[in-house]
Design an enzyme around this catalytic site. Structure first.
Site, mmCIF file in Angstrom:
data_model
loop_
_atom_site.group_PDB
_atom_site.id
_atom_site.type_symbol
_atom_site.label_atom_id
_atom_site.label_comp_id
_atom_site.label_asym_id
_atom_site.label_seq_id
_atom_site.Cartn_x
_atom_site.Cartn_y
_atom_site.Cartn_z
ATOM 1 N N LYS A 134 0.834 -1.200 0.000
ATOM 2 C CA LYS A 134 0.000 0.000 0.000
ATOM 3 C C LYS A 134 0.876 1.261 0.000
ATOM 4 O O LYS A 134 2.079 1.178 0.277
ATOM 5 C CB LYS A 134 -0.924 -0.017 1.216
ATOM 6 N N TYR B 165 15.336 29.796 9.548
ATOM 7 C CA TYR B 165 14.092 30.465 9.949
ATOM 8 C C TYR B 165 13.923 30.488 11.459
ATOM 9 O O TYR B 165 14.239 29.500 12.141
ATOM 10 C CB TYR B 165 12.888 29.717 9.366
HETATM 11 C C1 LIG Z 1 -0.297 -1.984 6.799
HETATM 12 C C2 LIG Z 1 -0.841 -3.305 7.137
HETATM 13 C C3 LIG Z 1 -0.001 -4.425 7.178
HETATM 14 C C4 LIG Z 1 1.509 -4.331 7.074
HETATM 15 O O1 LIG Z 1 1.988 -3.822 8.303
HETATM 16 P P1 LIG Z 1 3.562 -3.687 8.617
HETATM 17 O O2 LIG Z 1 3.577 -3.258 10.036
HETATM 18 O O3 LIG Z 1 4.071 -2.631 7.703
HETATM 19 O O4 LIG Z 1 4.185 -4.997 8.381
HETATM 20 C C5 LIG Z 1 -0.589 -5.671 7.347
HETATM 21 N N1 LIG Z 1 -1.927 -5.801 7.511
HETATM 22 C C6 LIG Z 1 -2.761 -4.733 7.507
HETATM 23 C C7 LIG Z 1 -4.215 -4.943 7.702
HETATM 24 C C8 LIG Z 1 -2.252 -3.457 7.330
HETATM 25 O O5 LIG Z 1 -3.072 -2.403 7.351
#
Ligand SMILES: *Cc1c(COP(=O)(O)O)cnc(C)c1O
Length: 387
Positions: A49, A269
Site C-alpha cells: 500500500k 528560519y
Molecule cells: C499496513 C498493514 C499491514 C503491514 O503492516 P507492517 O507493520 O508494515 O508490516 C498488514 N496488515 C494490515 C491490515 C495493514 O493495514
C-alpha cells in the site's frame, strides 16, 4: 503515470535534483526471503500500500514477483489496479475493503476485497448474483483493533447466511494485531485467542494474522499467509530489538554550499538555533517538500536528527525549510563535504528509524513521505533462473 507504472513519466535527472533516493531491490528480495524463512505458515505475501511505502509500487511488485511472491495487499482499489498491471497473475487483496458501487471495478481487475461490514458483503454478493458468478473475498474480523473488521457476532451471522455464501467464496480470513510491535503486550494473546475462534468457524479457509511484527511473535501467531510491509522495506518492525532486516532505501541530499557560522550567530528560519562555537555549516538541497519532516529540525531547546557524511554522523542545525536543511560539518574535511557532495539523510549509515525517533514519529511515515521531486534509482534484483 504511464509507461513503466510507478516510475514517473519524467524521471528526475540526478544532476537536476536535490535529493537522491536509492532503492535496493536485491535487499528488498533478501528481506522477503528472510521473512519467508521465519514464517512457519507457508505463504509470505507483501503489503504494498501507499506506493509500496513510498518506494514505487510497480518496481517493488515486479522484483518481489520475480522472486516468487504471489500475494499482495494494497489499501485502495487504485493501488490494486497498479498492482494488477505489474503482476497479472498475482492474488491482490484490497485491505480497505469494497468501495461503494465499485464491485465491477474490483471484479474486472480481479481485485479481492477484504470485506469488513455487512454492507460490503451484501454489495459483493449482489454483484456476483447479477453477473452469475461466485466471487472470492477475504473476510476481515475485528479481534480488538477497532478500526476495520466484523464484530464476531456479525461475522457468525454472515457466514451462516446461505444466500450470501452461495455468491461469496471466502479465500482468506484475516484480522490485524494492534500491538505486535510490543511482544509482551497482553493484547497480542487476547487477539490470538479470538482469531483462533474465528478460524474454527471457517475450517479449510486460509487465515492471516501477521504483519511484519507479527511474524516475530512466533509460530503461534503465523497461520497461513503473512502480510509484512515495513520489514520488507528495511524498517524496524519490533521495538527494542536490533533490526535484522537489510536497509533498502537510502536518501541523500546535495550540498549547495558550505559556510562559516560564527559563535552567537543563528541558522535558518526563526533563528531557532544559535551556534555555540564557530562552525562550518553545509546547506543541503532537501526539505520538508521532499518529505523530510520539519520534526527533524533542531533548536536551542531540542536537538534534531542527524545525517551522515564522510564516515561521520553530523547534526542538523536549525529548522527544516521547504527546500533546504543545514548540517554542522565542522569536523569534516573540506574536500569530503563541498558543493556537489551528497550527504546521507537515512540509509545504510543512519537508520531510517533513528531519524524517525529524533522526530517523534515512525519509519513508516518517513518512507511514505518521500517526495516526488527526488531522483530515484533502483538497484536491480537479478532473479535466479527457475529450472
Ligand atoms: C499496513 C498493514 C499491514 C503491514 O503492516 P507492517 O507493520 O508494515 O508490516 C498488514 N496488515 C494490515 C491490515 C495493514 O493495514
Amino acid at each position: 503515470m504511464g509507461g513503466d507504472l510507478g516510475v514517473p513519466d519524467t524521471p528526475v535527472a540526478l544532476e537536476h535534483s536535490g535529493a537522491q533516493v536509492t532503492i535496493d531491490l536485491a535487499a528488498l528480495v533478501a528481506n522477503w526471503q528472510d521473512l519467508q524463512s521465519r514464517f512457519s505458515g507457508g505463504t509470505c505475501g507483501a503489503t504494498i500500500k501507499a506506493n509500496a511505502y513510498g518506494l514505487g509500487l510497480a518496481p517493488i511488485v515486479k522484483a518481489l514477483g520475480a522472486a516468487g511472491c504471489r500475494t499482495f495487499f494494497v489499501a485502495l482499489p487504485q493501488e490494486g489496479l497498479l498492482a494488477r498491471t505489474a503482476a497479472p497473475e498475482a492474488d491482490i487483496y484490497v485491505l480497505n475493503g469494497l468501495f461503494m458501487d465499485q464491485a465491477e471495478f474490483y471484479a474486472t481487475n480481479r481485485l479481492t476485497p477484504v470485506l469488513a461490514t455487512q454492507d460490503e458483503f451484501e454489495e459483493w454478493a449482489q454483484y456476483a448474483e447479477r453477473t452469475n458468478q461466485r466471487l472470492p473475498a477475504a473476510i476481515h474480523v475485528d479481534t480488538g483493533m477497532n478500526r476495520l473488521g466484523l464484530k464476531s457476532d456479525v461475522f457468525h451471522r454472515l457466514i451462516e447466511n446461505q444466500g450470501l455464501m452461495t455468491q461469496i467464496e471466502p479465500s482468506l480470513v484475516m484480522s490485524h494485531l494492534a500491538c505486535a510491535d510490543t511482544p509482551d503486550h497482553a493484547m497480542n494473546r487476547e487477539q490470538l485467542a479470538r482469531f483462533k475462534a474465528v478460524c474454527s468457524a471457517l475450517p479449510g479457509i486460509p487465515a492471516s494474522l501477521c504483519n511484519s511484527a507479527g511474524i516475530f511473535l512466533g509460530s503461534d501467531f503465523h497461520f497461513d499467509i503473512a502480510r509484512p510491509g515495513i520489514a520488507l522495506y528495511g524498517g524496524e518492525a519490533v521495538a527494542g530489538i536490533a533490526n535484522p532486516m537489510k536497509p533498502v532505501v537510502s536518501v541523500k541530499a546535495r550540498v549547495l554550499q558550505t559556510r562559516i557560522v560564527r559563535s552567537g550567530e543563528s541558522v535558518g528560519y526563526g533563528a531557532a538555533q544559535t551556534a555555540d562555537r564557530d562552525m562550518k555549516v553545509a546547506t543541503l538541497s532537501c526539505g520538508y517538500a521532499d518529505g523530510y519532516t520539519r520534526l527533524a529540525g533542531s533548536s536551542d531547546q531540542r536537538r534534531g536528527a542527524k545525517a551522515f557524511v564522510a564516515g561521520k554522523a553530523v547534526p542538523l542545525i536549525g529548522r527544516v525549510s521547504m527546500d533546504m536543511i543545514a548540517v554542522d560539518v565542522t569536523d569534516i574535511p573540506d574536500n569530503l563535504c563541498q558543493r556537489g557532495s551528497m550527504v546521507e539523510l537515512f540509509g545504510e549509515n543512519i537508520a531510517v528509524d533513528d531519524v524517525a525517533r529524533a522526530c517523534d514519529t515512525i519509519g513508516y511515515e518517513l518512507l511514505t513521505g518521500i517526495g516526488a521531486r527526488a531522483h530515484r534509482h533502483y538497484k536491480p534484483y537479478i532473479a535466479e533462473k527457475v529450472v
